[in-house]
Design an enzyme around this catalytic site. Structure first.
Site, short mmCIF file in Angstrom:
data_model
loop_
_atom_site.label_atom_id
_atom_site.label_comp_id
_atom_site.label_asym_id
_atom_site.label_seq_id
_atom_site.Cartn_x
_atom_site.Cartn_y
_atom_site.Cartn_z
N GLY A 1 -25.08 -32.54 44.50
CA GLY A 1 -25.87 -32.04 43.38
C GLY A 1 -25.68 -32.96 42.18
N ASP B 1 -31.82 -32.58 52.03
CA ASP B 1 -31.25 -31.23 52.06
C ASP B 1 -29.74 -31.28 52.24
OD1 ASP B 1 -30.65 -28.58 52.34
OD2 ASP B 1 -31.79 -28.28 54.20
N ALA B 2 -29.02 -31.03 51.16
CA ALA B 2 -27.55 -31.08 51.22
C ALA B 2 -26.97 -29.98 52.09
CB ALA B 2 -26.97 -30.98 49.81
N ALA C 1 -27.37 -26.58 42.76
CA ALA C 1 -28.01 -25.42 42.12
C ALA C 1 -29.44 -25.33 42.63
CB ALA C 1 -28.00 -25.57 40.60
N TYR D 1 -24.90 -11.18 34.13
CA TYR D 1 -24.34 -12.40 34.72
C TYR D 1 -23.10 -12.06 35.57
CZ TYR D 1 -24.30 -17.43 35.21
OH TYR D 1 -24.40 -18.70 35.73
#
Length: 399
Positions: A49, A113-114, A143, A238
């Site tokens: 990322g 695509d990780a 993310a 959150y």
């Protein structure tokens, strides 16, 4: 024909891209790191990322502050038409690589695509054959809103929702500059599970297991995953919501990864970062209003940070410096500036007063938030001088 590039918004999503503005923004971040001097850091780093926000800032500080060779993995798209110039991260990867290679550093970009087994295999092969055989640091900063489990083939989509309650609060439509009362529904059990699958620590664990089994982690290798917790002002949507449940899964996976790395004296740790302006922070319900109040207070206190300032401080003074701050479960806590009781108290008092008449005035940190938000796509960039480019120019850039 030169492109007419303008910022465009759809709700709280910035659509337009100024590639050459992104190039200047990369240089601005490099200049900031260099202004702080050099520091001792690992020399072979893998960042999952790496194309924006915390991941990009991590790559910049380690390369230009610590002299690290880096591998960056990200999912981005290049320019196709004059109306579709690709994603900001595509250009961030390119311009970072250009700058790093100009200084003799290795900067390898993997775009794809990780989450896939194929990407893991390709990265491992590159480390073994062209990157010295081992890495000293692995940073997990992915993310995204969806993830396909490589084992089952099932695709999961995350949901930003509360748990066990509905939440109401002030929110902002950035496109319309409209202040309104927001409403957040409670998540179902399926939505909670899917969010954990996408944004939790499972893929981090799979990556570290694969890297360890392949023997490409150096003795004493470290790995970090970025998290955010916040405090009481944003707890309901959150920390106590689906996002918080995913972050708790990262804590659990850190312990599992630490066990895997024990035989190489490795370290696995969650880093709880501070609130910064990202594409995600703009679309998380209520969060922009929190930022408007928090940033105003922290600017007055002299503690407000952009991602590059924050990440540079983390690695320079905490991870590879002599001033780490840990909590009771072993997480690194550079968010301590944000969570100072006096800072939160001042932010709460200010946020209570934000309304439709003053949210986009100097009563708040509106100008700061929007400046940083526009910077993400290469607009309103400091020191940028207009440079005309064509679609062909952009398509000729080497990723």
């Amino acid at each position: 024909m030169a492109l007419d590039i303008q910022p465009k918004m759809r709700g709280n999503v910035l659509m337009g891209i100024n590639p050459m503005g992104l190039k200047q923004e990369i240089q601005n971040q490099i200049n900031y790191v260099k202004s702080q001097g050099t520091y001792e850091a690992p020399k072979r780093v893998l960042i999952l990322g790496a194309s924006s926000s915390y991941g990009l800032a991590t790559r910049i500080t380690l390369a230009f502050g610590g002299g690290a060779d880096t591998i960056g993995v990200s999912y981005e798209n290049g320019p196709r038409t004059e109306r579709n110039l690709g994603t900001p991260g595509w250009y961030n990867n390119i311009f970072f690589k250009e700058a790093a290679e100009a200084e003799g550093l290795v900067a390898k970009n993997f775009v794809g695509d990780a989450f896939s087994d194929e990407m893991k295999a390709n990265v491992i092969e590159y480390i073994q054959e062209e990157f010295g055989g081992k890495v000293d640091l692995v940073v997990y900063s992915l993310a995204t809103g969806r993830r396909t489990d490589p084992e089952t083939g099932e695709t999961y989509r995350s949901s930003i929702k509360a748990i066990g309650q509905t939440v109401e609060g002030p929110d902002i439509n950035l496109e319309k500059e409209e202040f309104y009362a927001g409403h957040l529904e409670a998540a179902s059990e399926e939505e909670i599970e899917a969010t954990v699958k996408v944004m939790g620590g499972e893929d981090w664990y799979i990556w570290m297991q694969a890297l360890h089994e392949a023997g490409v982690l150096a003795e004493g290798a470290k790995t970090f995953c970025y998290s955010y917790l916040g405090d009481n002002l944003n707890r309901s949507y959150y920390q106590d919501g689906t996002l918080g449940r995913a972050k708790a899964d990262c804590d659990a996976k850190a312990e599992m990864i630490a066990d895997i790395l024990a035989d190489i004296n490795g370290e696995a740790r969650v880093i709880v970062a501070t609130a910064v302006t990202t594409k995600a922070s703009a679309v998380i319900p209520f969060f922009p209003v929190y930022c408007l109040g928090l940033y105003k207070v922290m600017e007055e206190e002299g503690t407000h940070e952009t991602p590059i300032m924050h990440q540079d401080r983390i690695y320079r003074t905490m991870v590879y410096g002599d001033a780490p701050e840990y909590d009771e479960v072993g997480r690194l806590r550079p968010d301590s500036w944000e969570l100072r009781p006096e800072t939160q108290a001042k932010a709460e008092e200010l946020i209570r007063q934000i309304d439709a008449e003053n949210f986009n005035t100097d009563f708040t940190a509106w100008d700061t938030f929007m400046h940083e938000f526009l910077n993400l796509n290469g607009f309103d960039v400091d020191h940028y001088e207009h440079e005309e480019v064509t679609l062909e120019d952009l398509q000729a850039l080497e990723p």
